[in-house]
Every structure is written in structure tokens, then in C-alpha cells.
Design a protein around this motif. Structure first.
Motif, PDB file in Angstrom:
ATOM      1  N   TYR A   1       2.860   6.035  -9.080  1.00  0.00           N
ATOM      2  CA  TYR A   1       3.712   7.003  -8.402  1.00  0.00           C
ATOM      3  C   TYR A   1       3.618   8.348  -9.115  1.00  0.00           C
ATOM      4  N   ILE A   2       3.443   9.403  -8.323  1.00  0.00           N
ATOM      5  CA  ILE A   2       3.361  10.760  -8.858  1.00  0.00           C
ATOM      6  C   ILE A   2       4.706  11.465  -8.645  1.00  0.00           C
ATOM      7  N   PHE A   3       5.210  12.057  -9.722  1.00  0.00           N
ATOM      8  CA  PHE A   3       6.440  12.843  -9.668  1.00  0.00           C
ATOM      9  C   PHE A   3       6.116  14.291 -10.035  1.00  0.00           C
TER      10      PHE A   3
ATOM     11  N   ASP B   1       0.825  -1.195   0.000  1.00  0.00           N
ATOM     12  CA  ASP B   1       0.000   0.000   0.000  1.00  0.00           C
ATOM     13  C   ASP B   1       0.867   1.256   0.000  1.00  0.00           C
ATOM     14  N   ALA B   2       0.229   2.418   0.131  1.00  0.00           N
ATOM     15  CA  ALA B   2       0.952   3.677  -0.002  1.00  0.00           C
ATOM     16  C   ALA B   2       1.991   3.884   1.088  1.00  0.00           C
ATOM     17  N   SER B   3       1.799   3.249   2.235  1.00  0.00           N
ATOM     18  CA  SER B   3       2.748   3.387   3.340  1.00  0.00           C
ATOM     19  C   SER B   3       3.801   2.297   3.347  1.00  0.00           C
ATOM     20  N   GLY B   4       3.702   1.339   2.399  1.00  0.00           N
ATOM     21  CA  GLY B   4       4.688   0.271   2.290  1.00  0.00           C
ATOM     22  C   GLY B   4       4.310  -1.000   3.007  1.00  0.00           C
TER      23      GLY B   4
ATOM     24  N   VAL C   1       6.520  12.553  -5.287  1.00  0.00           N
ATOM     25  CA  VAL C   1       5.798  13.261  -4.234  1.00  0.00           C
ATOM     26  C   VAL C   1       4.708  12.406  -3.598  1.00  0.00           C
ATOM     27  N   GLN C   2       4.331  11.313  -4.267  1.00  0.00           N
ATOM     28  CA  GLN C   2       3.268  10.494  -3.689  1.00  0.00           C
ATOM     29  C   GLN C   2       3.200   9.127  -4.378  1.00  0.00           C
ATOM     30  N   LYS C   3       2.876   8.121  -3.607  1.00  0.00           N
ATOM     31  CA  LYS C   3       2.511   6.812  -4.128  1.00  0.00           C
ATOM     32  C   LYS C   3       1.010   6.671  -3.923  1.00  0.00           C
ATOM     33  N   ILE C   4       0.303   6.253  -4.965  1.00  0.00           N
ATOM     34  CA  ILE C   4      -1.147   6.111  -4.841  1.00  0.00           C
ATOM     35  C   ILE C   4      -1.577   4.671  -5.082  1.00  0.00           C
ATOM     36  N   VAL C   5      -2.551   4.262  -4.314  1.00  0.00           N
ATOM     37  CA  VAL C   5      -3.196   2.955  -4.463  1.00  0.00           C
ATOM     38  C   VAL C   5      -4.697   3.166  -4.342  1.00  0.00           C
ATOM     39  N   THR C   6      -5.467   2.126  -4.562  1.00  0.00           N
ATOM     40  CA  THR C   6      -6.916   2.261  -4.512  1.00  0.00           C
ATOM     41  C   THR C   6      -7.448   2.056  -3.102  1.00  0.00           C
ATOM     42  N   SER C   7      -8.636   2.576  -2.885  1.00  0.00           N
ATOM     43  CA  SER C   7      -9.281   2.445  -1.581  1.00  0.00           C
ATOM     44  C   SER C   7      -9.732   1.011  -1.317  1.00  0.00           C
TER      45      SER C   7
ATOM     46  N   PHE D   1      -8.185  10.253  -9.729  1.00  0.00           N
ATOM     47  CA  PHE D   1      -7.570  10.982  -8.622  1.00  0.00           C
ATOM     48  C   PHE D   1      -7.523  12.464  -8.977  1.00  0.00           C
ATOM     49  N   LYS D   2      -7.638  13.308  -7.943  1.00  0.00           N
ATOM     50  CA  LYS D   2      -7.570  14.752  -8.151  1.00  0.00           C
ATOM     51  C   LYS D   2      -6.504  15.361  -7.245  1.00  0.00           C
ATOM     52  N   ASN D   3      -5.797  16.315  -7.798  1.00  0.00           N
ATOM     53  CA  ASN D   3      -4.790  17.048  -7.050  1.00  0.00           C
ATOM     54  C   ASN D   3      -5.466  18.173  -6.270  1.00  0.00           C
ATOM     55  N   THR D   4      -5.469  18.047  -4.966  1.00  0.00           N
ATOM     56  CA  THR D   4      -6.039  19.073  -4.112  1.00  0.00           C
ATOM     57  C   THR D   4      -4.949  19.586  -3.180  1.00  0.00           C
ATOM     58  N   ALA D   5      -4.524  20.803  -3.449  1.00  0.00           N
ATOM     59  CA  ALA D   5      -3.482  21.431  -2.634  1.00  0.00           C
ATOM     60  C   ALA D   5      -2.226  20.575  -2.543  1.00  0.00           C
ATOM     61  N   GLY D   6      -1.882  19.930  -3.669  1.00  0.00           N
ATOM     62  CA  GLY D   6      -0.655  19.149  -3.729  1.00  0.00           C
ATOM     63  C   GLY D   6      -0.779  17.697  -3.351  1.00  0.00           C
ATOM     64  N   ALA D   7      -1.953  17.293  -2.861  1.00  0.00           N
ATOM     65  CA  ALA D   7      -2.182  15.888  -2.498  1.00  0.00           C
ATOM     66  C   ALA D   7      -3.152  15.258  -3.488  1.00  0.00           C
ATOM     67  N   TRP D   8      -2.735  14.131  -4.050  1.00  0.00           N
ATOM     68  CA  TRP D   8      -3.573  13.428  -5.017  1.00  0.00           C
ATOM     69  C   TRP D   8      -4.470  12.439  -4.263  1.00  0.00           C
ATOM     70  N   GLN D   9      -5.776  12.667  -4.386  1.00  0.00           N
ATOM     71  CA  GLN D   9      -6.746  11.863  -3.650  1.00  0.00           C
ATOM     72  C   GLN D   9      -7.718  11.186  -4.607  1.00  0.00           C
ATOM     73  N   GLN D  10      -8.055   9.923  -4.312  1.00  0.00           N
ATOM     74  CA  GLN D  10      -9.043   9.219  -5.118  1.00  0.00           C
ATOM     75  C   GLN D  10     -10.404   9.887  -4.937  1.00  0.00           C
ATOM     76  N   VAL D  11     -11.019  10.272  -6.064  1.00  0.00           N
ATOM     77  CA  VAL D  11     -12.329  10.918  -5.992  1.00  0.00           C
ATOM     78  C   VAL D  11     -13.437  10.036  -6.568  1.00  0.00           C
ATOM     79  N   GLN D  12     -13.065   9.026  -7.361  1.00  0.00           N
ATOM     80  CA  GLN D  12     -14.109   8.184  -7.937  1.00  0.00           C
ATOM     81  C   GLN D  12     -13.523   6.898  -8.506  1.00  0.00           C
ATOM     82  N   LYS D  13     -14.289   5.836  -8.404  1.00  0.00           N
ATOM     83  CA  LYS D  13     -14.010   4.581  -9.098  1.00  0.00           C
ATOM     84  C   LYS D  13     -15.046   4.449 -10.199  1.00  0.00           C
ATOM     85  N   ILE D  14     -14.608   4.127 -11.410  1.00  0.00           N
ATOM     86  CA  ILE D  14     -15.541   3.988 -12.516  1.00  0.00           C
ATOM     87  C   ILE D  14     -15.453   2.588 -13.125  1.00  0.00           C
TER      88      ILE D  14
END
Length: 349
Positions: free
Chosen positions: A79-81, A65-68, A91-97, A142-155
């Protein structure tokens, strides 16, 4: 789960085709990037996309997961660079909820502005985590909100079924996204079964919610075409690769596995096929359509199995090639075939 290899070429067209050496620019490697938690068999780099100061890289067999922690074999990650003063830094590793083993999240990625989309071709559940369907596939926004990429929807696809592999390919541009399902079997209305003909689904962002607005298929779809193996969207145009399709642009001259690609245009909210394109020197097993990308008046299509040089000679088995098309007065025409300067057998360029 299906092991899907996605061959991605990043080409930047800065001058008109046919430029001379005085106009040419040198592209210099500025950084090599790898995951902060890299391990054997993660397949970091299987998919890539870049937009402005951000880049995203898929690692579809990564297990943590994102924390390893929270090991899940082949769940996948991305991974987001970010480019800061010329230096690209993770700047971030992203995985799904709802990540699970074998989801293969990261098999496809795309980024545009503040949004990113990631395919998970092996994922089995609907948007709320139920309705298990083996290999139906999904994609995550995923959406970038104030520098943090957050999952906003699964399609997922409105007509999802087992082994459709929705998420094989993804692309996003502005308020539209497209997702390929290259093993899907039904036409745009849900009928006319054709095994693995393939399809693609277009989603639109309306007030922050991404909703499916259309399912598209090829006008000459047949079983085993794998339409949707690759997708790309730019403005009002979409291109979709069907790397196993066998007919020429007019529907004749069959060559097994030659491959093709289809151009769609958005007309008042409806995406309509405007052209089928093939290589000028098409042959069996070229796999034209393995990868596609479109931007402005140019489109490029990869043919990973193609064996001849730019002039049509010097056969080298599966060296690979790519074809550049330009839109002239609404018609897409091949303007150049490109190959690697150091091409060798099995390069799959």
C-alpha cells in the motif's frame, strides 16, 4: 512456503551520538495507518519504507487484488501512502501483474524517489512467467508516473534455484537496488556450494531498465549463515545482515547465532566488501543482523535475540537491542548500543 518474519526498525538520526537533552527532539505520532481493505491475518506492516512524501507498507499474506477481488491466498500486496499537507493518506494498493497464491508479495519493501521495490519471496516464475522453480523468489519494481505507481519490471536472480528465497529483503537508492536471497547456496561465481549461506544481488537502472550487475557474498561465507536476511543501500555503501553467522570480525571466536553484518562499497562500479561488523558484546543467539539500515555515515543493526541492556547487564531474554555504527576515516566503528526504555522478555526489539 517459508513464513519469513522481517523485523524493521525506523530510526531517524538527527544529531551526533551522545547528544544532550537540550539538543534532543521529541518524535510525536501523527497518524496510525491501516489498509483500506484490512482483514484478519493480512500482516499489514510486516515491512515498511519511507522516502520524501511517500511511504509503502507491505502486507505479505493479503489475498485480494488491487480492486479487492480475485482472491489468491497469501499472494500479498503493498500500500502506498502520501503526505499531503501533513496528512498521510492511502493513495494506491499495488499487486503484481502475475500474482498467485503463496507469492508473499510485500514481505519486503523499499522506496526511493519515484521508484519502489517489493519482494515476493514465495514467487516461483522467471521474469516472463515461465521456468517454474519452487520458492526461487522475485522482486518487482514500480515507478511513480504522474501520481500513479505502475509496475515497470520484474527481476529475478541470474542463477535462480528452488528455495533461494530471493526477495527476502530489498532496498533501493537512486539508480541502485539490492535484493537479498538468504537461503541461496552458491558463491558469487556460482560455485562453492554451501547450504543456505546466503547472497545478495545488486541491480542498476540504466535508461529505465534494471539489470543485475553483481552478486555479492560474504568473504567468510559458511553454510547456514543466512547472509541477505536484511539489506540496505545508501549512496556508495551497502550493508547486509547475516543473522546466523557465528564468527567475530576477524573470523575467530565462534558463537552460534551471534550474527554479523557486512559493509560493501561501490568502487568504480564494482561493489567490494570493506568490513565485517559485529556487536561489541556479542553472544550466542543474539541474531545481530536481523535488520539493517544505512544512511550517510551511520549504520544501524538490529539484534532481535539479544538480552542485555545498553550497559551489558540486566539480562532479559530476547528483549532485543540495536547497535549504531559510524564511519570514521573509512572504518565503521560501533558508537552506541540502544535498547527500549520499557524493554521486556520476547519483545524482539
Amino acid at each position: 512456503m517459508r513464513l519469513s518474519l522481517i523485523f524493521i526498525t525506523m530510526l531517524f538520526l538527527t544529531t551526533a551520538i551522545g547528544f544532550n537533552s537540550a539538543q534532543a527532539q521529541d518524535w510525536n505520532q501523527i497518524i496510525k495507518a491501516c489498509a483500506s481493505d484490512r482483514e484478519a491475518d493480512d500482516w499489514f506492516g510486516v515491512s515498511v519504507s519511507i522516502s520524501g512524501d511517500y511511504a509503502i507498507v507491505g502486507a505479505y499474506l493479503e489475498d485480494h487484488d488491487a480492486s479487492g477481488g480475485a482472491y489468491a491466498s497469501g499472494a500479498g500486496s503493498a500500500y502506498i501512502f502520501k503526505n499531503t499537507a501533513g496528512t498521510w493518506t492511502q493513495v494506491q494498493k499495488i499487486v503484481t501483474s502475475d500474482r498467485e497464491a503463496g507469492d508473499e508479495f510485500g514481505c519486503s519493501v523499499s522506496i526511493s524517489g519515484d521508484y519502489a521495490i517489493v519482494g515476493a519471496v514465495g514467487e516461483d516464475h522467471d521474469t516472463i512467467g515461465g521456468a517454474y522453480t519452487d520458492g526461487a523468489g522475485s522482486a518487482y519494481i514500480f515507478k511513480n508516473t504522474a501520481g500513479a505507481w505502475q509496475q515497470v519490471q520484474k527481476i529475478v536472480a541470474s542463477d535462480r534455484e528452488a528455495e533461494d528465497f530471493f526477495g527476502t529483503s530489498v532496498s533501493i537508492s537512486g539508480d541502485y537496488a539490492i535484493v537479498g536471497a538468504d537461503d541461496e547456496d552458491h558463491d558469487a561465481s556460482g560455485g562453492a556450494f554451501a547450504l543456505k549461506a546466503g547472497s545478495a544481488y545488486i541491480f542498476k537502472n540504466t535508461a529505465g531498465a534494471w539489470q543485475q550487475v553483481q552478486k555479492i557474498v560474504a568473504s567468510d561465507r559458511e553454510a547456514g549463515d543466512f547472509f541477505g536476511e536484511s539489506v540496505s543501500i545508501s549512496g556508495d555503501y551497502v550493508t547486509v545482515g547475516a543473522y546466523y553467522e557465528g564468527h567475530d570480525a576477524s573470523g575467530g571466536v565462534y558463537a552460534m547465532g551471534a550474527g554479523s553484518a557486512y559493509i560493501f562499497k561501490n568502487n568504480a562500479g564494482t561493489w567490494q566488501q570493506v568490513q565485517k561488523i559485529v556487536a561489541s558484546d556479542r553472544e550466542e543467539w543474539d541474531f545481530f543482523g536481523t535488520s539493517v539500515s544505512i544512511s550517510g555515515d551511520y549504520a544501524i543493526v538490529g539484534a532481535s535475540g539479544e538480552g542485555h541492556d545498553a550497559g551489558g547487564g540486566a539480562f532479559v531474554n530476547r528483549a532485543g537491542s540495536a547497535y549504531i555504527f559510524k564511519k570514521n576515516a573509512g572504518t565503521w566503528q560501533q558508537v552506541q548500543k540502544i535498547v527500549a526504555s520499557d524493554r521486556e522478555a520476547e519483545d524482539l526489539f
